[in-house]
Write a protein that holds these residues in place. Structure first.
Motif, mmCIF file in Angstrom:
data_model
loop_
_atom_site.group_PDB
_atom_site.id
_atom_site.type_symbol
_atom_site.label_atom_id
_atom_site.label_comp_id
_atom_site.label_asym_id
_atom_site.label_seq_id
_atom_site.Cartn_x
_atom_site.Cartn_y
_atom_site.Cartn_z
ATOM 1 N N VAL A 70 7.655 -29.372 24.425
ATOM 2 C CA VAL A 70 7.752 -28.276 23.457
ATOM 3 C C VAL A 70 7.697 -26.968 24.235
ATOM 4 O O VAL A 70 7.378 -26.956 25.421
ATOM 5 N N THR A 71 8.000 -25.851 23.585
ATOM 6 C CA THR A 71 7.980 -24.566 24.265
ATOM 7 C C THR A 71 6.547 -24.142 24.566
ATOM 8 O O THR A 71 5.598 -24.583 23.906
ATOM 9 N N LEU A 72 6.403 -23.262 25.548
ATOM 10 C CA LEU A 72 5.082 -22.747 25.906
ATOM 11 C C LEU A 72 4.466 -22.008 24.728
ATOM 12 O O LEU A 72 3.254 -22.075 24.504
ATOM 13 N N ARG A 73 5.282 -21.297 23.959
ATOM 14 C CA ARG A 73 4.784 -20.527 22.821
ATOM 15 C C ARG A 73 4.362 -21.425 21.662
ATOM 16 O O ARG A 73 3.783 -20.952 20.686
ATOM 17 N N THR A 74 4.678 -22.706 21.748
ATOM 18 C CA THR A 74 4.146 -23.698 20.806
ATOM 19 C C THR A 74 2.930 -24.393 21.401
ATOM 20 O O THR A 74 1.912 -24.582 20.728
ATOM 21 N N ALA A 75 3.016 -24.761 22.675
ATOM 22 C CA ALA A 75 1.942 -25.530 23.314
ATOM 23 C C ALA A 75 0.620 -24.768 23.358
ATOM 24 O O ALA A 75 -0.441 -25.332 23.050
ATOM 25 N N THR A 76 0.664 -23.487 23.727
ATOM 26 C CA THR A 76 -0.576 -22.722 23.877
ATOM 27 C C THR A 76 -1.306 -22.542 22.544
ATOM 28 O O THR A 76 -2.520 -22.781 22.465
ATOM 29 N N PRO A 77 -0.638 -22.128 21.457
ATOM 30 C CA PRO A 77 -1.351 -22.042 20.167
ATOM 31 C C PRO A 77 -1.852 -23.394 19.660
ATOM 32 O O PRO A 77 -2.903 -23.463 19.010
ATOM 33 N N VAL A 78 -1.116 -24.472 19.927
ATOM 34 C CA VAL A 78 -1.569 -25.805 19.521
ATOM 35 C C VAL A 78 -2.880 -26.152 20.223
ATOM 36 O O VAL A 78 -3.843 -26.620 19.592
ATOM 37 N N MET A 79 -2.946 -25.920 21.528
ATOM 38 C CA MET A 79 -4.164 -26.235 22.275
ATOM 39 C C MET A 79 -5.339 -25.376 21.836
ATOM 40 O O MET A 79 -6.488 -25.812 21.863
ATOM 41 N N LEU A 80 -5.058 -24.147 21.399
ATOM 42 C CA LEU A 80 -6.135 -23.289 20.899
ATOM 43 C C LEU A 80 -6.763 -23.901 19.652
ATOM 44 O O LEU A 80 -7.991 -23.946 19.517
ATOM 45 N N ILE A 81 -5.926 -24.403 18.724
ATOM 46 C CA ILE A 81 -6.454 -25.047 17.516
ATOM 47 C C ILE A 81 -7.310 -26.250 17.884
ATOM 48 O O ILE A 81 -8.402 -26.455 17.343
ATOM 49 N N LEU A 82 -6.820 -27.055 18.830
ATOM 50 C CA LEU A 82 -7.569 -28.240 19.241
ATOM 51 C C LEU A 82 -8.866 -27.866 19.945
ATOM 52 O O LEU A 82 -9.892 -28.544 19.790
ATOM 53 N N ASP A 83 -8.856 -26.778 20.733
ATOM 54 C CA ASP A 83 -10.079 -26.325 21.393
ATOM 55 C C ASP A 83 -11.134 -25.901 20.371
ATOM 56 O O ASP A 83 -12.329 -26.183 20.536
ATOM 57 N N LEU A 84 -10.686 -25.196 19.340
ATOM 58 C CA LEU A 84 -11.636 -24.783 18.301
ATOM 59 C C LEU A 84 -12.208 -25.994 17.575
ATOM 60 O O LEU A 84 -13.399 -26.043 17.271
ATOM 61 N N ALA A 85 -11.343 -26.982 17.309
ATOM 62 C CA ALA A 85 -11.825 -28.211 16.660
ATOM 63 C C ALA A 85 -12.824 -28.935 17.547
ATOM 64 O O ALA A 85 -13.850 -29.441 17.071
ATOM 65 N N ALA A 86 -12.548 -28.989 18.855
ATOM 66 C CA ALA A 86 -13.471 -29.640 19.788
ATOM 67 C C ALA A 86 -14.804 -28.914 19.823
ATOM 68 O O ALA A 86 -15.866 -29.541 19.896
ATOM 69 N N GLY A 87 -14.746 -27.584 19.757
ATOM 70 C CA GLY A 87 -15.984 -26.814 19.739
ATOM 71 C C GLY A 87 -16.833 -27.124 18.520
ATOM 72 O O GLY A 87 -18.059 -27.198 18.605
ATOM 73 N N LEU A 88 -16.177 -27.337 17.374
ATOM 74 C CA LEU A 88 -16.904 -27.686 16.160
ATOM 75 C C LEU A 88 -17.486 -29.096 16.247
ATOM 76 O O LEU A 88 -18.584 -29.365 15.749
ATOM 77 N N LEU A 89 -16.739 -30.022 16.893
ATOM 78 C CA LEU A 89 -17.223 -31.395 17.024
ATOM 79 C C LEU A 89 -18.406 -31.487 17.984
ATOM 80 O O LEU A 89 -19.373 -32.208 17.740
ATOM 81 N N VAL A 90 -18.298 -30.758 19.085
ATOM 82 C CA VAL A 90 -19.327 -30.841 20.122
ATOM 83 C C VAL A 90 -20.476 -29.885 19.838
ATOM 84 O O VAL A 90 -21.643 -30.195 20.053
ATOM 85 N N GLY A 91 -20.124 -28.711 19.323
ATOM 86 C CA GLY A 91 -21.140 -27.688 19.093
ATOM 87 C C GLY A 91 -21.476 -26.963 20.383
ATOM 88 O O GLY A 91 -21.146 -27.408 21.486
ATOM 89 N N VAL A 92 -22.077 -25.811 20.262
ATOM 90 C CA VAL A 92 -22.504 -25.042 21.436
ATOM 91 C C VAL A 92 -23.889 -25.543 21.830
ATOM 92 O O VAL A 92 -24.891 -25.215 21.208
ATOM 93 N N ARG A 93 -23.899 -26.361 22.875
ATOM 94 C CA ARG A 93 -25.152 -26.985 23.296
ATOM 95 C C ARG A 93 -25.953 -26.049 24.196
ATOM 96 O O ARG A 93 -25.408 -25.282 24.971
ATOM 97 N N GLY A 94 -27.250 -26.171 24.094
ATOM 98 C CA GLY A 94 -28.119 -25.422 24.986
ATOM 99 C C GLY A 94 -27.957 -23.925 24.860
ATOM 100 O O GLY A 94 -27.936 -23.225 25.863
ATOM 101 N N ILE A 95 -27.835 -23.410 23.619
ATOM 102 C CA ILE A 95 -27.583 -21.988 23.421
ATOM 103 C C ILE A 95 -28.685 -21.136 24.049
ATOM 104 O O ILE A 95 -28.436 -20.019 24.505
ATOM 105 N N ARG A 96 -29.899 -21.669 24.102
ATOM 106 C CA ARG A 96 -31.003 -20.893 24.681
ATOM 107 C C ARG A 96 -30.873 -20.751 26.200
ATOM 108 O O ARG A 96 -31.519 -19.891 26.801
ATOM 109 N N LEU A 97 -30.063 -21.630 26.796
ATOM 110 C CA LEU A 97 -29.897 -21.578 28.245
ATOM 111 C C LEU A 97 -28.820 -20.590 28.688
ATOM 112 O O LEU A 97 -28.684 -20.311 29.876
ATOM 113 N N VAL A 98 -28.047 -20.077 27.749
ATOM 114 C CA VAL A 98 -26.917 -19.206 28.085
ATOM 115 C C VAL A 98 -27.402 -17.954 28.796
ATOM 116 O O VAL A 98 -28.377 -17.311 28.387
ATOM 117 N N SER A 99 -26.696 -17.588 29.876
ATOM 118 C CA SER A 99 -27.019 -16.372 30.616
ATOM 119 C C SER A 99 -26.330 -15.184 29.954
ATOM 120 O O SER A 99 -25.130 -14.959 30.143
#
Length: 269
Positions: free
Chosen positions: A60-89
């Motif tokens: 697929v075109t780059l202008r399709t691939a990059t937005p698709v991966m962004l959606i999947l990254d956001l979904a992965a973030g929701l599945l995994v969650g932000v772990r160890g938030i207190r450890l963030v620098s």
């Protein structure tokens, strides 16, 4: 239902409902690239796009691939969650985010306005540099100066907007600033989540999500991302991640060479 069965079935509905013309073989290749990308994400907390995007841009075109991966990254973030938030620098985040935001803005303009050929060559070159660095670099901690937040933040923001692959540059900086592995992982995870939200706003404003194929392809590939994420999480701690990742960096090196070669040849053919 196996992953192959899923891709075979969803490919038919995808082809029938879009004008993208992507066939079942291309959709299978795209699915496997997403599985591999989120397998790495499950192991390390980053790296999904740098693995998946080079393969996705072959179907697929780059202008399709990059937005698709962004959606999947956001979904992965929701599945995994932000772990160890207190450890963030927070201090390191405050150093990186201003330059990263500028880089994101520049990168979106580049993604929208620059022809795809030069962008693919840039992606291939980035893969070559990163994979070679990972293959030859030592794993020990070595402090770097805070001034590196400027070039690495700007470059990382640009690469994140164009390809979704800026994570390695943030990792280079944070690996030289934070000696504690858990703190580094938590900070990288939080940084990737913040950049994903910023990219979503910029991509929406620039019109990249007006293409209906983006959302439909993301929906087709979502189960592949979930499979890869689950496999990566399962392997973490059971198999030495170093050996698996060394093999992956070698594959990325070959992928970078292939992408650069194909792109250069396309300029003359």
């Amino acid at each position: 239902m196996t992953l192959i069965d899923f891709l075979s079935q969803t490919s038919l509905s995808f082809i029938a409902t879009t004008g993208a013309g992507i066939n079942s073989v291309d959709l299978f290749i795209a699915g496997m690239s997403v599985v591999a990308g989120y397998f790495v994400y499950g192991l390390t907390g980053f790296g999904s796009s740098i693995v998946a995007v080079p393969v996705l841009t072959q179907v697929v075109t780059l202008r399709t691939a990059t937005p698709v991966m962004l959606i999947l990254d956001l979904a992965a973030g929701l599945l995994v969650g932000v772990r160890g938030i207190r450890l963030v620098s927070k201090s390191e985040l405050s150093r990186l985010l201003p330059w990263l935001s500028i880089g994101l803005l520049v990168g979106v303009f580049v993604l929208v306005g620059v022809p795809e050929g030069p962008l693919k060559l840039l992606l291939g070159s980035t893969l070559l540099v990163y994979s070679v660095w990972r293959l030859v670099s030592r794993q020990g901690f070595s402090t770097i100066r805070t001034a590196w937040s400027v070039p690495l933040g700007l470059a990382g923001g640009c690469l994140t907007a164009i390809f979704g692959t800026g994570g390695p540059l943030y990792t280079i900086y944070l690996a030289g600033r934070l000696s504690d592995a858990e703190q580094r992982r938590a900070t990288i995870s939080t940084l990737i989540t913040i950049t994903a939200l910023l990219r979503l706003l910029l991509f929406s404003a620039s019109g990249l999500y007006k293409n209906p194929d983006v959302l439909k392809l993301a929906l087709c590939l979502f189960p592949c991302g979930a499979v890869g994420l689950g496999l990566g999480a399962w392997f973490r701690g059971k198999v030495p991640a170093g050996k698996l990742l060394k093999a992956l960096w070698f594959v990325l090196l070959l992928s970078g060479i292939n992408l650069c070669t194909r792109t250069v040849l396309s300029f003359f053919l």
